[in-house]
Design a protein around this motif. Sequence first.
Motif, PDB file in Angstrom:
ATOM      1  N   HIS A   1      70.973  47.750   8.849  1.00 58.17           N
ATOM      2  CA  HIS A   1      72.066  48.079   7.983  1.00 58.17           C
ATOM      3  C   HIS A   1      72.621  46.844   7.172  1.00 58.17           C
ATOM      4  CE1 HIS A   1      74.006  47.155  11.894  1.00 58.17           C
ATOM      5  NE2 HIS A   1      74.663  46.200  11.112  1.00 58.17           N
ATOM      6  N   LYS A   2      73.273  46.932   6.002  1.00 58.46           N
ATOM      7  CA  LYS A   2      73.609  45.748   5.111  1.00 58.46           C
ATOM      8  C   LYS A   2      75.071  45.856   5.352  1.00 58.46           C
ATOM      9  CE  LYS A   2      69.780  44.998   2.178  1.00 58.46           C
ATOM     10  NZ  LYS A   2      69.322  44.854   0.716  1.00 58.46           N
ATOM     11  N   PRO A   3      75.786  45.203   6.282  1.00 63.55           N
ATOM     12  CA  PRO A   3      77.267  45.110   6.245  1.00 63.55           C
ATOM     13  C   PRO A   3      78.139  44.660   5.019  1.00 63.55           C
ATOM     14  CG  PRO A   3      76.546  43.227   7.399  1.00 63.55           C
ATOM     15  CD  PRO A   3      75.303  44.024   7.125  1.00 63.55           C
ATOM     16  N   PHE A   4      79.217  44.897   4.881  1.00 67.10           N
ATOM     17  CA  PHE A   4      80.022  44.446   3.731  1.00 67.10           C
ATOM     18  C   PHE A   4      80.855  43.070   3.735  1.00 67.10           C
ATOM     19  CE2 PHE A   4      84.235  44.400   1.861  1.00 67.10           C
ATOM     20  CZ  PHE A   4      84.036  44.189   0.162  1.00 67.10           C
ATOM     21  N   PHE A   5      80.575  42.125   2.814  1.00 68.57           N
ATOM     22  CA  PHE A   5      81.129  41.016   3.029  1.00 68.57           C
ATOM     23  C   PHE A   5      82.120  40.723   1.669  1.00 68.57           C
ATOM     24  CE2 PHE A   5      77.128  40.328   5.425  1.00 68.57           C
ATOM     25  CZ  PHE A   5      77.724  39.641   6.318  1.00 68.57           C
ATOM     26  N   LYS A   6      83.234  40.375   1.921  1.00 67.27           N
ATOM     27  CA  LYS A   6      84.185  39.926   0.836  1.00 67.27           C
ATOM     28  C   LYS A   6      83.524  38.980   0.062  1.00 67.27           C
ATOM     29  CE  LYS A   6      88.400  41.454   3.115  1.00 67.27           C
ATOM     30  NZ  LYS A   6      89.731  41.129   3.404  1.00 67.27           N
ATOM     31  N   ASN A   7      83.096  37.849   0.624  1.00 65.44           N
ATOM     32  CA  ASN A   7      82.477  36.813   0.186  1.00 65.44           C
ATOM     33  C   ASN A   7      81.097  36.332   0.397  1.00 65.44           C
ATOM     34  OD1 ASN A   7      84.714  36.267  -1.490  1.00 65.44           O
ATOM     35  ND2 ASN A   7      85.751  35.458   0.196  1.00 65.44           N
ATOM     36  N   PRO A   8      80.289  35.851  -0.266  1.00 63.01           N
ATOM     37  CA  PRO A   8      78.809  35.526   0.192  1.00 63.01           C
ATOM     38  C   PRO A   8      79.091  34.516   1.563  1.00 63.01           C
ATOM     39  CG  PRO A   8      78.846  35.193  -1.882  1.00 63.01           C
ATOM     40  CD  PRO A   8      80.307  35.174  -1.633  1.00 63.01           C
TER      41      PRO A   8
END
Length: 396
Positions: free
Chosen positions: A118-125
């Motif tokens: 899965h690709k988790p969500f990040f607020k910033n890189p």
Amino acid sequence: MCENFPRQNFRAPAPFPFSYTLTKKPENGEISDFHYSTNKFSQNPSHFTKIPSETYPPVFSPYNSPHSVEHSLPAPDNSRRTLIPAQVPSAPRFFHDMPSVPPRVSPIPHNYDKHILHKPFFKNPPDLWRIETLDSSPSVPTPEEKNKWRVHRWTQNGWKISSLEEFFQDFPLKKPIYIYVHGNRTSTQDASEDGIHLLNILPCEIPPRFVIWNWNTDRETPRIRMEYRGKAFWADVQGVYLAYFLKDLPLSQKVTLLGYSFGARSVLTALHLCGGGDYYNYRIYKPGVNIPDHLFYAILIATPAASYELMEKNRFSKVTWGAQKIIFTVNPSDPALRFYPKIDENKEKAFGVTGIPQNIFSSGAPATFLPILLNLKSHKFRDYLKEPAVQKILCP
């Protein structure tokens, strides 16, 4: 029917080696049902039907967030998938007239790296790293064990194998470092997800270089008391490894260490060694050497350690000399920490429940201890992170 067949023949039928096919509904493309294409009972798997990959059901991310995405995993042979039911050595003939059971098929190949599903969500890189000490000795923490560490770095395509040399070469001096040490019975997958969740809720002004410290916390024995005593020892050994890592960091670098449960013991041991102490004659600074001033800040959540261990000539007596500030939670309602007296040598309660008396510290200790009082009837890490008092101290 019961008169014609003996009782021993009546048993739960296993999946038969029928050839199953998948059919689609023309209106929405979803799978309608399973049905077999032949009623011939045979042990020969040559007549099994291969299912094209385009008819295979979609695989959804197990990541527990609203940002789960759909993934189309490649087939093991990159072209077709085969449903092969379990082989049955023998079965009564009347089972041919019974409805067949579809085989259980895992949509994920067994050799697939589940850490990149899965690709988790990040607020910033993110500047995200994971250091694994799973192959290092859990009892003899020599400096040579660093060669067995495995380092991974997060990229756009998931976790990428890296090294400690790359970690220190690509080192931002002005960026703070945040190290998360997980607790007991936490897999690499769970440690990664908890670390990413912590990274997303950090209220830091400057995004830190985030490090997930992954160590072996698998259950080794069914006896709970024996397991917890062993994990307390393993956590202290991990603190020695963590001290080796902290010693290589620049002195001007601000480092925040967050330890949860047994991971908090690892942080205490690391700070004890950084303050000039030793752990069974393992040191990072020789006796008589001036101990440099570190910019270490510690956050201890649900700590399984007694307050007397912080006193002079005890296991964590030099903690106050290894950190600038130590913030710890005090939760009398923690359901797991109430069992700590059963594994403590002196049957004392954990200071994660009772707090730390101020008169146990030696005079002149630079560290400042700040308790955070909670009333949480849970020992889960994410439940602690939901507390507003905890969220305010995540970036000291």
